[in-house]
Design a protein around this motif. Sequence first.
Motif, PDB file in Angstrom:
ATOM      1  N   LEU A   1       6.924 -10.191 -39.009  1.00  0.00           N
ATOM      2  CA  LEU A   1       7.232  -8.837 -38.557  1.00  0.00           C
ATOM      3  C   LEU A   1       8.070  -8.880 -37.287  1.00  0.00           C
ATOM      4  O   LEU A   1       8.976  -8.057 -37.109  1.00  0.00           O
ATOM      5  CB  LEU A   1       5.940  -8.060 -38.312  1.00  0.00           C
ATOM      6  CG  LEU A   1       6.094  -6.653 -37.736  1.00  0.00           C
ATOM      7  CD1 LEU A   1       6.968  -5.789 -38.631  1.00  0.00           C
ATOM      8  CD2 LEU A   1       4.732  -6.008 -37.530  1.00  0.00           C
ATOM      9  N   GLY A   2       7.788  -9.846 -36.413  1.00  0.00           N
ATOM     10  CA  GLY A   2       8.557  -9.965 -35.188  1.00  0.00           C
ATOM     11  C   GLY A   2      10.022 -10.235 -35.461  1.00  0.00           C
ATOM     12  O   GLY A   2      10.904  -9.592 -34.873  1.00  0.00           O
ATOM     13  N   TRP A   3      10.308 -11.157 -36.362  1.00  0.00           N
ATOM     14  CA  TRP A   3      11.707 -11.464 -36.661  1.00  0.00           C
ATOM     15  C   TRP A   3      12.365 -10.353 -37.457  1.00  0.00           C
ATOM     16  O   TRP A   3      13.570 -10.098 -37.289  1.00  0.00           O
ATOM     17  CB  TRP A   3      11.807 -12.806 -37.390  1.00  0.00           C
ATOM     18  CG  TRP A   3      11.595 -13.952 -36.441  1.00  0.00           C
ATOM     19  CD1 TRP A   3      10.433 -14.613 -36.172  1.00  0.00           C
ATOM     20  CD2 TRP A   3      12.582 -14.532 -35.586  1.00  0.00           C
ATOM     21  NE1 TRP A   3      10.630 -15.571 -35.215  1.00  0.00           N
ATOM     22  CE2 TRP A   3      11.935 -15.553 -34.835  1.00  0.00           C
ATOM     23  CE3 TRP A   3      13.941 -14.301 -35.373  1.00  0.00           C
ATOM     24  CZ2 TRP A   3      12.625 -16.323 -33.890  1.00  0.00           C
ATOM     25  CZ3 TRP A   3      14.626 -15.081 -34.443  1.00  0.00           C
ATOM     26  CH2 TRP A   3      13.956 -16.081 -33.717  1.00  0.00           C
ATOM     27  N   PHE A   4      11.602  -9.679 -38.303  1.00  0.00           N
ATOM     28  CA  PHE A   4      12.151  -8.497 -38.968  1.00  0.00           C
ATOM     29  C   PHE A   4      12.494  -7.425 -37.933  1.00  0.00           C
ATOM     30  O   PHE A   4      13.492  -6.710 -38.068  1.00  0.00           O
ATOM     31  CB  PHE A   4      11.146  -7.934 -39.980  1.00  0.00           C
ATOM     32  CG  PHE A   4      11.589  -6.643 -40.617  1.00  0.00           C
ATOM     33  CD1 PHE A   4      12.666  -6.613 -41.487  1.00  0.00           C
ATOM     34  CD2 PHE A   4      10.922  -5.453 -40.339  1.00  0.00           C
ATOM     35  CE1 PHE A   4      13.087  -5.416 -42.069  1.00  0.00           C
ATOM     36  CE2 PHE A   4      11.332  -4.261 -40.914  1.00  0.00           C
ATOM     37  CZ  PHE A   4      12.413  -4.240 -41.790  1.00  0.00           C
ATOM     38  N   SER A   5      11.694  -7.330 -36.876  1.00  0.00           N
ATOM     39  CA  SER A   5      11.957  -6.359 -35.816  1.00  0.00           C
ATOM     40  C   SER A   5      13.275  -6.653 -35.109  1.00  0.00           C
ATOM     41  O   SER A   5      13.961  -5.727 -34.663  1.00  0.00           O
ATOM     42  CB  SER A   5      10.805  -6.356 -34.802  1.00  0.00           C
ATOM     43  OG  SER A   5       9.602  -5.914 -35.396  1.00  0.00           O
ATOM     44  N   LEU A   6      13.638  -7.931 -35.002  1.00  0.00           N
ATOM     45  CA  LEU A   6      14.940  -8.275 -34.430  1.00  0.00           C
ATOM     46  C   LEU A   6      16.060  -7.733 -35.305  1.00  0.00           C
ATOM     47  O   LEU A   6      17.058  -7.194 -34.804  1.00  0.00           O
ATOM     48  CB  LEU A   6      15.068  -9.786 -34.275  1.00  0.00           C
ATOM     49  CG  LEU A   6      16.394 -10.294 -33.698  1.00  0.00           C
ATOM     50  CD1 LEU A   6      16.612  -9.764 -32.289  1.00  0.00           C
ATOM     51  CD2 LEU A   6      16.422 -11.826 -33.707  1.00  0.00           C
ATOM     52  N   PHE A   7      15.884  -7.857 -36.620  1.00  0.00           N
ATOM     53  CA  PHE A   7      16.863  -7.300 -37.556  1.00  0.00           C
ATOM     54  C   PHE A   7      16.948  -5.787 -37.405  1.00  0.00           C
ATOM     55  O   PHE A   7      18.052  -5.210 -37.373  1.00  0.00           O
ATOM     56  CB  PHE A   7      16.462  -7.666 -38.986  1.00  0.00           C
ATOM     57  CG  PHE A   7      17.276  -6.984 -40.054  1.00  0.00           C
ATOM     58  CD1 PHE A   7      18.542  -7.448 -40.388  1.00  0.00           C
ATOM     59  CD2 PHE A   7      16.776  -5.873 -40.734  1.00  0.00           C
ATOM     60  CE1 PHE A   7      19.294  -6.810 -41.373  1.00  0.00           C
ATOM     61  CE2 PHE A   7      17.524  -5.236 -41.708  1.00  0.00           C
ATOM     62  CZ  PHE A   7      18.782  -5.706 -42.037  1.00  0.00           C
ATOM     63  N   VAL A   8      15.793  -5.121 -37.281  1.00  0.00           N
ATOM     64  CA  VAL A   8      15.766  -3.671 -37.102  1.00  0.00           C
ATOM     65  C   VAL A   8      16.485  -3.290 -35.812  1.00  0.00           C
ATOM     66  O   VAL A   8      17.273  -2.335 -35.777  1.00  0.00           O
ATOM     67  CB  VAL A   8      14.321  -3.142 -37.085  1.00  0.00           C
ATOM     68  CG1 VAL A   8      14.303  -1.646 -36.749  1.00  0.00           C
ATOM     69  CG2 VAL A   8      13.644  -3.385 -38.424  1.00  0.00           C
ATOM     70  N   ALA A   9      16.226  -4.029 -34.729  1.00  0.00           N
ATOM     71  CA  ALA A   9      16.864  -3.735 -33.446  1.00  0.00           C
ATOM     72  C   ALA A   9      18.387  -3.836 -33.549  1.00  0.00           C
ATOM     73  O   ALA A   9      19.120  -2.981 -33.027  1.00  0.00           O
ATOM     74  CB  ALA A   9      16.341  -4.689 -32.368  1.00  0.00           C
ATOM     75  N   ALA A  10      18.874  -4.878 -34.227  1.00  0.00           N
ATOM     76  CA  ALA A  10      20.322  -5.047 -34.385  1.00  0.00           C
ATOM     77  C   ALA A  10      20.911  -3.900 -35.206  1.00  0.00           C
ATOM     78  O   ALA A  10      21.969  -3.349 -34.853  1.00  0.00           O
ATOM     79  CB  ALA A  10      20.615  -6.384 -35.053  1.00  0.00           C
ATOM     80  N   CYS A  11      20.237  -3.523 -36.290  1.00  0.00           N
ATOM     81  CA  CYS A  11      20.712  -2.403 -37.111  1.00  0.00           C
ATOM     82  C   CYS A  11      20.698  -1.108 -36.313  1.00  0.00           C
ATOM     83  O   CYS A  11      21.606  -0.277 -36.443  1.00  0.00           O
ATOM     84  CB  CYS A  11      19.833  -2.258 -38.355  1.00  0.00           C
ATOM     85  SG  CYS A  11      20.056  -3.558 -39.585  1.00  0.00           S
ATOM     86  N   ALA A  12      19.673  -0.925 -35.477  1.00  0.00           N
ATOM     87  CA  ALA A  12      19.570   0.293 -34.676  1.00  0.00           C
ATOM     88  C   ALA A  12      20.729   0.405 -33.696  1.00  0.00           C
ATOM     89  O   ALA A  12      21.228   1.513 -33.437  1.00  0.00           O
ATOM     90  CB  ALA A  12      18.229   0.324 -33.932  1.00  0.00           C
ATOM     91  N   VAL A  13      21.165  -0.720 -33.140  1.00  0.00           N
ATOM     92  CA  VAL A  13      22.324  -0.703 -32.245  1.00  0.00           C
ATOM     93  C   VAL A  13      23.571  -0.256 -33.009  1.00  0.00           C
ATOM     94  O   VAL A  13      24.339   0.598 -32.536  1.00  0.00           O
ATOM     95  CB  VAL A  13      22.554  -2.092 -31.618  1.00  0.00           C
ATOM     96  CG1 VAL A  13      23.893  -2.133 -30.884  1.00  0.00           C
ATOM     97  CG2 VAL A  13      21.421  -2.430 -30.659  1.00  0.00           C
ATOM     98  N   VAL A  14      23.774  -0.808 -34.197  1.00  0.00           N
ATOM     99  CA  VAL A  14      24.941  -0.438 -35.005  1.00  0.00           C
ATOM    100  C   VAL A  14      24.894   1.046 -35.365  1.00  0.00           C
ATOM    101  O   VAL A  14      25.896   1.769 -35.230  1.00  0.00           O
ATOM    102  CB  VAL A  14      25.000  -1.293 -36.280  1.00  0.00           C
ATOM    103  CG1 VAL A  14      26.121  -0.805 -37.199  1.00  0.00           C
ATOM    104  CG2 VAL A  14      25.207  -2.760 -35.934  1.00  0.00           C
ATOM    105  N   ILE A  15      23.727   1.514 -35.811  1.00  0.00           N
ATOM    106  CA  ILE A  15      23.595   2.928 -36.192  1.00  0.00           C
ATOM    107  C   ILE A  15      23.804   3.819 -34.974  1.00  0.00           C
ATOM    108  O   ILE A  15      24.420   4.890 -35.069  1.00  0.00           O
ATOM    109  CB  ILE A  15      22.220   3.187 -36.840  1.00  0.00           C
ATOM    110  CG1 ILE A  15      22.115   2.416 -38.160  1.00  0.00           C
ATOM    111  CG2 ILE A  15      22.018   4.679 -37.094  1.00  0.00           C
ATOM    112  CD1 ILE A  15      20.741   2.480 -38.804  1.00  0.00           C
ATOM    113  N   GLY A  16      23.300   3.386 -33.813  1.00  0.00           N
ATOM    114  CA  GLY A  16      23.507   4.160 -32.597  1.00  0.00           C
ATOM    115  C   GLY A  16      24.984   4.303 -32.259  1.00  0.00           C
ATOM    116  O   GLY A  16      25.456   5.390 -31.892  1.00  0.00           O
ATOM    117  N   ILE A  17      25.715   3.205 -32.382  1.00  0.00           N
ATOM    118  CA  ILE A  17      27.164   3.251 -32.121  1.00  0.00           C
ATOM    119  C   ILE A  17      27.851   4.202 -33.093  1.00  0.00           C
ATOM    120  O   ILE A  17      28.719   5.005 -32.711  1.00  0.00           O
ATOM    121  CB  ILE A  17      27.762   1.835 -32.224  1.00  0.00           C
ATOM    122  CG1 ILE A  17      27.242   0.947 -31.091  1.00  0.00           C
ATOM    123  CG2 ILE A  17      29.291   1.898 -32.193  1.00  0.00           C
ATOM    124  CD1 ILE A  17      27.620  -0.510 -31.228  1.00  0.00           C
TER     125      ILE A  17
END
Length: 211
Positions: A87-103
Amino acid sequence: MSSVGLLYVGAVLFVNGLMLIGLVPGKSAGILNFFVGGMQVLFPTVIILQADNNLPAIFAAAGLYLFGFTYLYVGILQFTGITGEGLGWFSLFVAACAVVIGILQFTMINDPVFGVIWFVWAILWFMFFLLLGLGKKSLTHATGWFTILISQPTATIPAFFLLVGKYETNAALAVLLAVLAVIALAAALFLGRNAVRTRDAAEAPGILQTV
């Protein structure tokens, strides 16, 4: 439909934050994670099936899976006792996607408020990565408090505005939300640091007696 899901994201984030600071048992929080996680998988699936290749609608729905999978994952962990590194490493993926979606919220969708919200979620999920993926247990309380503090401004409150047709987005509101998020992060780190100090102080007598 996504606004309804966002309303309950605020609820599950609040409860998960309470779980991290030790006020709610894991299995008790896990039940709500199953409910909200199931909703956050079902709703985007329905939206995509009805989108008829409408790319903006599909894009809006796609991000919901990031949260749905997270909450289902949390629920499974609480009831099975499986360790949380995955779950922790999946959360890193989520964080990266969230940055892209935010942009993209800033550049393509012209919604600066949700641009900031996605960046705040990116910070939160990155903290989940540090806590679960890298085992930074000292961040447990800080992560819990940040989860609690941002749960309502980034989910419940905008969801209510969306549901009643009163949602507005502009640079001034985005800046205000960003300032509140920075204050919430600072407060969470302060509270987390105090929790670590309190724990260390409580353990000190036992260590001295052992020596």
